[in-house]
Write a protein that holds these residues in place. Structure first.
Motif, PDB file in Angstrom:
ATOM      1  N   ILE A  27       0.835  -1.194   0.000  1.00 61.91           N
ATOM      2  CA  ILE A  27       0.000   0.000   0.000  1.00 61.91           C
ATOM      3  C   ILE A  27       0.878   1.255   0.000  1.00 61.91           C
ATOM      4  N   VAL A  28       0.518   2.224  -0.853  1.00 61.73           N
ATOM      5  CA  VAL A  28       1.291   3.462  -0.922  1.00 61.73           C
ATOM      6  C   VAL A  28       0.447   4.706  -0.665  1.00 61.73           C
ATOM      7  N   ARG A  29      -0.888   4.592  -0.709  1.00 57.91           N
ATOM      8  CA  ARG A  29      -1.718   5.782  -0.543  1.00 57.91           C
ATOM      9  C   ARG A  29      -3.107   5.392  -0.073  1.00 57.91           C
ATOM     10  N   GLY A  30      -3.732   6.287   0.694  1.00 58.72           N
ATOM     11  CA  GLY A  30      -5.093   6.051   1.138  1.00 58.72           C
ATOM     12  C   GLY A  30      -5.909   7.331   1.132  1.00 58.72           C
ATOM     13  N   GLN A  31      -7.206   7.198   0.905  1.00 61.64           N
ATOM     14  CA  GLN A  31      -8.120   8.337   0.976  1.00 61.64           C
ATOM     15  C   GLN A  31      -9.528   7.799   1.217  1.00 61.64           C
ATOM     16  N   GLY A  32     -10.146   8.250   2.293  1.00 56.38           N
ATOM     17  CA  GLY A  32     -11.509   7.830   2.579  1.00 56.38           C
ATOM     18  C   GLY A  32     -11.610   6.338   2.800  1.00 56.38           C
ATOM     19  N   VAL A  33     -12.414   5.647   1.976  1.00 55.65           N
ATOM     20  CA  VAL A  33     -12.593   4.194   2.128  1.00 55.65           C
ATOM     21  C   VAL A  33     -11.709   3.407   1.167  1.00 55.65           C
ATOM     22  N   CYS A  34     -10.767   4.052   0.514  1.00 52.68           N
ATOM     23  CA  CYS A  34      -9.951   3.391  -0.506  1.00 52.68           C
ATOM     24  C   CYS A  34      -8.466   3.420  -0.165  1.00 52.68           C
ATOM     25  N   ALA A  39       1.271  -0.547  -7.627  1.00 53.84           N
ATOM     26  CA  ALA A  39       0.998  -0.643  -9.062  1.00 53.84           C
ATOM     27  C   ALA A  39      -0.169   0.234  -9.488  1.00 53.84           C
ATOM     28  N   GLY A  40      -0.752   0.963  -8.523  1.00 57.07           N
ATOM     29  CA  GLY A  40      -1.866   1.845  -8.839  1.00 57.07           C
ATOM     30  C   GLY A  40      -3.239   1.215  -8.709  1.00 57.07           C
ATOM     31  N   LYS A  41      -3.306  -0.038  -8.273  1.00 54.32           N
ATOM     32  CA  LYS A  41      -4.599  -0.705  -8.113  1.00 54.32           C
ATOM     33  C   LYS A  41      -5.325  -0.154  -6.894  1.00 54.32           C
ATOM     34  N   ARG A  42      -6.611   0.098  -7.044  1.00 55.57           N
ATOM     35  CA  ARG A  42      -7.417   0.619  -5.946  1.00 55.57           C
ATOM     36  C   ARG A  42      -8.143  -0.519  -5.246  1.00 55.57           C
ATOM     37  N   TYR A  43      -8.188  -0.430  -3.918  1.00 58.31           N
ATOM     38  CA  TYR A  43      -8.893  -1.415  -3.098  1.00 58.31           C
ATOM     39  C   TYR A  43      -9.959  -0.706  -2.261  1.00 58.31           C
ATOM     40  N   LEU A  44     -11.122  -1.325  -2.139  1.00 60.48           N
ATOM     41  CA  LEU A  44     -12.121  -0.845  -1.197  1.00 60.48           C
ATOM     42  C   LEU A  44     -11.783  -1.436   0.163  1.00 60.48           C
ATOM     43  N   HIS A  52     -10.608   5.364  11.328  1.00 60.19           N
ATOM     44  CA  HIS A  52     -12.006   5.340  11.764  1.00 60.19           C
ATOM     45  C   HIS A  52     -12.883   6.279  10.939  1.00 60.19           C
ATOM     46  N   VAL A  53     -12.397   7.493  10.678  1.00 60.75           N
ATOM     47  CA  VAL A  53     -13.188   8.473   9.929  1.00 60.75           C
ATOM     48  C   VAL A  53     -12.721   8.574   8.482  1.00 60.75           C
ATOM     49  N   GLY A  54     -12.023   7.544   8.010  1.00 60.06           N
ATOM     50  CA  GLY A  54     -11.537   7.496   6.639  1.00 60.06           C
ATOM     51  C   GLY A  54     -10.054   7.806   6.556  1.00 60.06           C
ATOM     52  N   HIS A  55      -9.383   7.123   5.665  1.00 62.50           N
ATOM     53  CA  HIS A  55      -7.944   7.323   5.508  1.00 62.50           C
ATOM     54  C   HIS A  55      -7.631   8.780   5.182  1.00 62.50           C
ATOM     55  N   CYS A  56      -6.637   9.316   5.888  1.00 63.36           N
ATOM     56  CA  CYS A  56      -6.105  10.659   5.610  1.00 63.36           C
ATOM     57  C   CYS A  56      -7.188  11.734   5.619  1.00 63.36           C
ATOM     58  N   HIS A  57      -8.087  11.663   6.597  1.00 63.49           N
ATOM     59  CA  HIS A  57      -9.135  12.681   6.659  1.00 63.49           C
ATOM     60  C   HIS A  57      -8.484  14.061   6.781  1.00 63.49           C
ATOM     61  N   PRO A  58      -8.842  15.011   5.916  1.00 63.56           N
ATOM     62  CA  PRO A  58      -8.121  16.296   5.889  1.00 63.56           C
ATOM     63  C   PRO A  58      -8.176  17.058   7.206  1.00 63.56           C
ATOM     64  N   ARG A  59      -9.249  16.942   7.980  1.00 59.59           N
ATOM     65  CA  ARG A  59      -9.320  17.679   9.243  1.00 59.59           C
ATOM     66  C   ARG A  59      -8.350  17.102  10.274  1.00 59.59           C
ATOM     67  N   VAL A  60      -8.178  15.800  10.265  1.00 57.32           N
ATOM     68  CA  VAL A  60      -7.225  15.187  11.198  1.00 57.32           C
ATOM     69  C   VAL A  60      -5.802  15.490  10.761  1.00 57.32           C
ATOM     70  N   VAL A 397     -16.860   5.862   7.395  1.00 58.71           N
ATOM     71  CA  VAL A 397     -17.397   6.602   6.256  1.00 58.71           C
ATOM     72  C   VAL A 397     -17.877   5.676   5.141  1.00 58.71           C
ATOM     73  N   PHE A 398     -17.768   4.396   5.347  1.00 59.62           N
ATOM     74  CA  PHE A 398     -18.298   3.380   4.440  1.00 59.62           C
ATOM     75  C   PHE A 398     -19.812   3.536   4.380  1.00 59.62           C
ATOM     76  N   GLY A 399     -20.356   3.689   3.173  1.00 58.75           N
ATOM     77  CA  GLY A 399     -21.774   3.963   3.034  1.00 58.75           C
ATOM     78  C   GLY A 399     -22.506   2.948   2.186  1.00 58.75           C
ATOM     79  N   ARG A 400     -23.717   3.303   1.787  1.00 60.67           N
ATOM     80  CA  ARG A 400     -24.587   2.397   1.046  1.00 60.67           C
ATOM     81  C   ARG A 400     -23.969   1.993  -0.302  1.00 60.67           C
ATOM     82  N   ALA A 401     -23.355   2.936  -0.997  1.00 61.23           N
ATOM     83  CA  ALA A 401     -22.754   2.618  -2.294  1.00 61.23           C
ATOM     84  C   ALA A 401     -21.641   1.591  -2.136  1.00 61.23           C
ATOM     85  N   GLU A 402     -20.813   1.771  -1.113  1.00 58.80           N
ATOM     86  CA  GLU A 402     -19.726   0.811  -0.861  1.00 58.80           C
ATOM     87  C   GLU A 402     -20.290  -0.542  -0.435  1.00 58.80           C
TER      88      GLU A 402
END
Length: 417
Positions: A27-34, A39-44, A52-60, A397-402
């Motif tokens: 893993i090299v990067r995270g944002q929200g639920v991803c 290699a650039g592959k995205r994981y849910l 807890h409130v999503g990877h790299c939440h900007p307020r934290v 932050v995992f929601g209905r769409a996820e």
């Protein structure tokens, strides 16, 4: 030949360093639920409760950076933020719990909880379940059942059978609360007879590492009565269920319906910044402070406190506890609609879900399914006896769409199994 990543890791970190998955994800990067790999592959991310409130939440992130630019020291100097945070955090708790020791890991917090029970009771005997994990200090590893301690388990420790879904203690779900309490009572008698006495019972209120068995409010009532009669403390490990994850309540113990003496918290409280805490009633804290000299250099530092405060702000401002309740109900419905001959139970509490498989080699089947899901871009894992239960525990932050993406992928993987 170029050194592989695995070889470099073993050379620098030693052998047998745990990783998830047969083909570890880089893993090299995270944002929200991803999360994204090298290699650039995205994981849910359907598993990491640390963010807890999503990877790299900007307020934290902003709170950490801003405070690091001003001051970072320890609690032998006065600073406001640690006190501000303890006030905010204990305001979410009842049962007279109003004081805290800030540390860096859940293992440290649970280690302190054991010592608080010793100090408050003058006894050393401790009880946990036989299928749990509470950390990896020398003391709490005696309770953790992943690997037996070198030289065998300490004589002042008793492990009682954990509650189960498919094979409940006492033979039925209705009999299980009393049966669990009877095992605790027997362990207390053994500890008293051996001269250790009984200091406390440590447990996770949703029994997360035990496989999230199908228990509910009131389950622990007979056990609480046994512990109280014996004069012991209830040490509640909220590292996984705390901070609104159960949805209906901010704390797992309030959902289950009992009053702990000590509460420990960790992973999610600062969204990945290394923070934990041991919270207690003033009488328990006073006993500990008299019996032990304790100071933690990094515990309660201003940067950690700022991260903790920002995480609480996000939980409240974004309504994540209510979202967890709504997403939980929806995903549980989708999971109960999954079809495969090996599925024997689907269960969930808030943003915790278990999908249990039966039959010969159920653990191997679950392990293969986990690997298939990773290949499809979904991170989850397995838990419980024999590892036969998928464990799903996503960021809040995992929601209905996820939930739809996950359920559809699970059915596709089950169809291909």
């Amino acid at each position: 030949m170029a050194e592989t990543f695995e070889a470099r890791r073993a050379r620098l970190m030693g052998p047998n360093v745990p990783t998830f998955y047969r083909n570890p994800v880089h893993i090299v990067r995270g944002q929200g639920v991803c999360l994204w790999d090298a290699a650039g592959k995205r994981y849910l991310d359907c598993y990491n409760n640390v963010a807890h409130v999503g990877h790299c939440h900007p307020r934290v992130v902003e709170a950490i950076a801003a405070q690091a630019a001003v001051l970072n020291t320890h609690t032998r100097y006065h600073h406001d933020l640690v006190l501000d945070y303890i006030e905010r955090l204990t305001a979410t708790l009842g049962h007279g719990i109003s004081q805290a020791i800030m540390v860096c890991t859940g293992s440290e917090a649970n280690d302190l909880a054991l010592r608080m029970a010793q100090a408050a009771t003058g006894k050393t005997g401790i009880i946990a379940t036989d299928n749990t994990y509470h950390g990896n200090t020398a003391a709490v590893s005696q309770l953790s059942t992943r690997r037996p301690p070198i030289g065998g388990r300490a004589p002042h420790v008793r492990l009682v059978p954990s509650p189960e879904t498919l094979a409940p203690l006492g033979g039925s779900a209705e009999a299980q609360p009393a049966a669990f309490a009877a095992h605790v009572a027997r362990a207390i008698d053994e500890l008293e007879a051996a001269g250790f006495g009984f200091s406390g019972l440590m447990l996770c209120p949703v029994f997360a590492n035990e496989g999230l068995p199908a228990v509910g409010p009131g389950f622990l009532d007979p056990t609480v009565a046994v512990v109280r009669r014996a004069g012991g403390l209830i040490l509640c490990d909220e590292v996984q269920p705390g901070f609104g994850r159960v949805g209906s309540h901010f704390w797992g113990h309030d959902w289950l319906g009992f009053a702990p003496d000590v509460v420990t918290v960790g992973k999610p409280m600062a969204n990945g910044h290394p923070v934990a805490a041991c919270l207690a009633r003033p009488d328990v804290m006073a006993a500990f402070r008299e019996a032990f000299g304790y100071f933690n250099t990094f515990g309660g530092n201003p940067v950690s406190a700022a991260a903790c405060l920002a995480t609480l702000d996000v939980i409240e401002d974004e309504g994540l506890q209510a979202q967890a309740a709504a997403t939980s109900a929806y995903l549980l419905e989708r999971m109960r609609a999954l079809r495969h001959g090996r599925i024997v139970n689907v269960r969930g509490v808030g943003m915790f879900f278990g999908l249990e498989f039966g039959g010969d080699g159920a653990g191997d089947f679950a392990a293969d399914l986990v690997e298939d899901m990773v290949a499809r871009g979904f991170l989850l894992n397995r838990i419980g006896r024999g590892g036969a239960t998928l464990k799903i525990r996503p960021p809040m932050v995992f929601g209905r769409a996820e939930a739809d993406l996950l359920a559809d992928a699970l059915q596709a993987a089950l169809d291909a199994a």
